[in-house]
Design a protein around this motif. Structure first.
Motif, mmCIF file in Angstrom:
data_model
loop_
_atom_site.group_PDB
_atom_site.id
_atom_site.type_symbol
_atom_site.label_atom_id
_atom_site.label_comp_id
_atom_site.label_asym_id
_atom_site.label_seq_id
_atom_site.Cartn_x
_atom_site.Cartn_y
_atom_site.Cartn_z
ATOM 1 N N GLN A 113 -55.160 42.520 56.638
ATOM 2 C CA GLN A 113 -54.180 41.596 56.084
ATOM 3 C C GLN A 113 -53.113 42.333 55.261
ATOM 4 N N THR A 114 -53.522 43.373 54.563
ATOM 5 C CA THR A 114 -52.557 44.128 53.755
ATOM 6 C C THR A 114 -51.608 44.953 54.613
ATOM 7 N N PHE A 115 -51.963 45.176 55.886
ATOM 8 C CA PHE A 115 -51.101 45.947 56.766
ATOM 9 C C PHE A 115 -50.147 45.067 57.567
ATOM 10 N N LYS A 168 -55.677 50.617 70.436
ATOM 11 C CA LYS A 168 -56.686 50.999 69.436
ATOM 12 C C LYS A 168 -56.378 50.443 68.046
ATOM 13 N N GLY A 169 -55.584 49.373 67.995
ATOM 14 C CA GLY A 169 -55.251 48.755 66.722
ATOM 15 C C GLY A 169 -53.957 49.241 66.108
ATOM 16 N N TYR A 170 -53.331 50.234 66.716
ATOM 17 C CA TYR A 170 -52.080 50.760 66.167
ATOM 18 C C TYR A 170 -50.929 49.785 66.417
ATOM 19 N N GLY A 171 -49.872 49.949 65.652
ATOM 20 C CA GLY A 171 -48.781 48.979 65.645
ATOM 21 C C GLY A 171 -47.755 49.178 66.739
ATOM 22 N N LEU A 191 -53.170 48.818 62.394
ATOM 23 C CA LEU A 191 -53.076 47.486 61.801
ATOM 24 C C LEU A 191 -54.402 46.738 61.876
ATOM 25 N N ALA A 192 -55.318 47.252 62.684
ATOM 26 C CA ALA A 192 -56.577 46.538 62.902
ATOM 27 C C ALA A 192 -57.728 47.519 63.023
#
Length: 253
Positions: free
Chosen positions: A246-248, A224-227, A84-85
């Motif tokens: 933003q799209t995620f 690590k940015g994962y959801g 997500l990031a």
């Protein structure tokens, strides 16, 4: 040999390079002391595993050897399509086919410690290596697949040698004038792609650790940015930060 203490023999075994360990095993095989026999058993297993690993790596050179008419075969893989990031990072690696780098594999199958160790070895031994990046802004503007293509092309363009053949994990790269082959699960089948996978993964993880110091509330060091559920709850609580896609995350805010 009988006058040598078990402690001295242990030091000799410990300091013997693995490729020469069988000579040391033969040297002490007639020593009947239990401590020495235990060492022989232990190092015999290590020797067997070492030669199994050499065989595995040679099998992973199949795609490189099948295309050995090309001078600079480049493996390519990415890290970070799903989070997500953070950015998506691609690695590009040209390896010497005359030298083995043992334990190369899909980066996800390796421990963080092993990835970091191999990262250093790849940078030391590769003919050429580079990483390409597609920023969060690029991902949100042109979508993650197109951004991945851009990061791969960026990595290729940064190599010190232009490759004449590409081995790519699961993707066919459009609009590029280099012959290529897409290999499903290539990071577990090709040494070049495996090396690129490790380069991309370690580079991205280091970046996410740096982002963690800027935005600690999202715990990027761990996720690590994962959801993860913790990460999603943090987005709901604090809102997005500048490196969120933003799209995620539009369904979470």
């Amino acid at each position: 040999m009988a006058n040598q203490s078990i402690s001295d023999i242990k030091t000799i075994f410990k300091n013997t390079p693995i490729e020469k360990i069988n000579e040391t095993i033969d040297r002490y095989s007639s020593d009947e002391r239990q401590g020495v026999q235990n060492m022989i058993t232990q190092y015999t297993k290590k020797s067997i595993n070492y030669y199994k690993e050499i065989e595995r790596i040679h099998l992973m050179k199949h795609y490189e050897q099948a295309n050995d008419q090309y001078n600079h075969i480049c493996g390519i893989d990415e890290a970070g399509r799903g989070p997500l990031a953070g950015p998506v990072i691609s690695g590009a690696v040209i390896l010497s086919q005359e030298e083995d780098i043992l334990y190369l594999n899909d980066s996800k199958k390796l421990s963080e410690k092993k990835r970091n160790e191999l990262y250093g070895i790849i940078k030391e031994k590769a003919v050429s290596y580079s990483v390409g990046i597609a920023t969060v802004e690029t991902i949100d503007t042109i979508n993650i697949l197109q951004a991945t293509f851009e990061s791969m092309k960026d990595a290729i363009n940064k190599l010190s040698f232009k490759p004449d053949y590409l081995l790519i994990d699961a993707i066919t790269l459009p609009n590029i004038d280099i012959r290529q082959q897409s290999i499903i699960k290539g990071d577990a089948k090709s040494v070049s792609i495996a090396a690129a996978s490790i380069l991309a993964k370690v580079t991205r993880d280091k970046m996410m650790a740096e982002y963690h110091t800027l935005y600690p509330e999202y715990n990027f060091l761990q996720n690590k940015g994962y959801g993860t559920s913790e990460h999603i709850e943090a987005i709901k609580k604090y809102g997005p930060c500048p490196i969120h896609r933003q799209t995620f995350i539009k369904n979470f805010i």
